[in-house]
Write a protein that holds these residues in place. Structure first.
Motif, PDB file in Angstrom:
ATOM      1  N   GLN A 165       0.887  -1.266   0.170  1.00 56.84           N
ATOM      2  CA  GLN A 165       0.009   0.007   0.095  1.00 56.84           C
ATOM      3  C   GLN A 165       0.828   1.294  -0.030  1.00 56.84           C
ATOM      4  O   GLN A 165       0.679   2.175  -0.895  1.00 56.84           O
ATOM      5  CB  GLN A 165      -0.828   0.074   1.186  1.00 56.84           C
ATOM      6  N   ASP A 201       0.576   4.773  -8.035  1.00 56.18           N
ATOM      7  CA  ASP A 201      -0.832   5.398  -7.920  1.00 56.18           C
ATOM      8  C   ASP A 201      -1.778   4.692  -9.066  1.00 56.18           C
ATOM      9  O   ASP A 201      -2.172   5.594  -9.939  1.00 56.18           O
ATOM     10  CB  ASP A 201      -0.971   6.875  -7.795  1.00 56.18           C
ATOM     11  N   LYS A 254      -3.289  -1.195  -6.234  1.00 53.45           N
ATOM     12  CA  LYS A 254      -4.088  -1.083  -5.124  1.00 53.45           C
ATOM     13  C   LYS A 254      -4.958  -2.545  -5.029  1.00 53.45           C
ATOM     14  O   LYS A 254      -5.173  -2.811  -4.080  1.00 53.45           O
ATOM     15  CB  LYS A 254      -5.123  -0.042  -5.282  1.00 53.45           C
TER      16      LYS A 254
END
Length: 174
Positions: A133, A140, A145
């Motif tokens: 994370q 990003d 994720k």
């Protein structure tokens, strides 16, 4: 995400671009545009200054955005191979952390950099999910994720992590 969020643009671009560099480029573009417009277009200084400021803000922002998107696209293209390295490690009997370290060593580009960050966080004692994370903030993308979420769910529910990650790799390739 937007480059100007709480993550430094150099983290998202993968390049050593600091705030000072960014502001300097903005100022140089603004001055150059202003001088050019006054000299070549003959517009009044106030109009030229407004155009210069607009260019000084817009051009660096567009450049940084393009660099971020290019890096994210490279990551997304190579990420399934990184997951495959982890799957091979798991099937060979290596723990998740060792398999993740192997990705940082065996691949190149943003995937290697991201997993090297994960490895660094693992070495200081962060749990795998937290390490993914935190390192994922620098790239990003939804893919990293989703990978982190997959690890968390797998840890809580149990099951065959290699199979889950292999399926994730297949989905990402499609």
């Amino acid at each position: 995400g937007d480059w100007s969020s709480d993550v430094c643009s150099s983290d998202l671009t993968g390049l050593p671009i600091g705030l000072g560099h960014y502001v300097l480029v903005m100022a140089v573009i603004a001055v150059a545009e202003t001088v050019s417009v006054v000299t070549f277009a003959g517009l009044p200084f106030a109009v030229a200054a407004l155009l210069g400021i607009a260019s000084g803000v817009a051009i660096p922002h567009m450049l940084i955005s393009a660099l971020i998107k290019r890096r994210q696209a490279r990551f997304t293209a190579d990420f399934p191979e990184g997951i495959d390295v982890i799957v091979r490690g798991l099937r060979a009997g290596l723990p998740v952390s060792e398999s993740i370290i192997a990705v940082g060593r065996e691949l190149s580009g943003p995937v290697s950099e991201t997993f090297a960050d994960v490895s660094e966080r693992l070495s200081i004692g962060d749990p795998v999910e937290k390490a993914v994370q935190e390192a994922g903030v620098k790239i990003d993308t939804p893919e990293i994720k989703f990978f982190g979420i997959s690890l968390s769910i797998q840890r809580e529910t149990g099951g065959n992590l290699a199979e889950t990650l292999s399926n994730l790799s297949d989905i990402l390739r499609q």
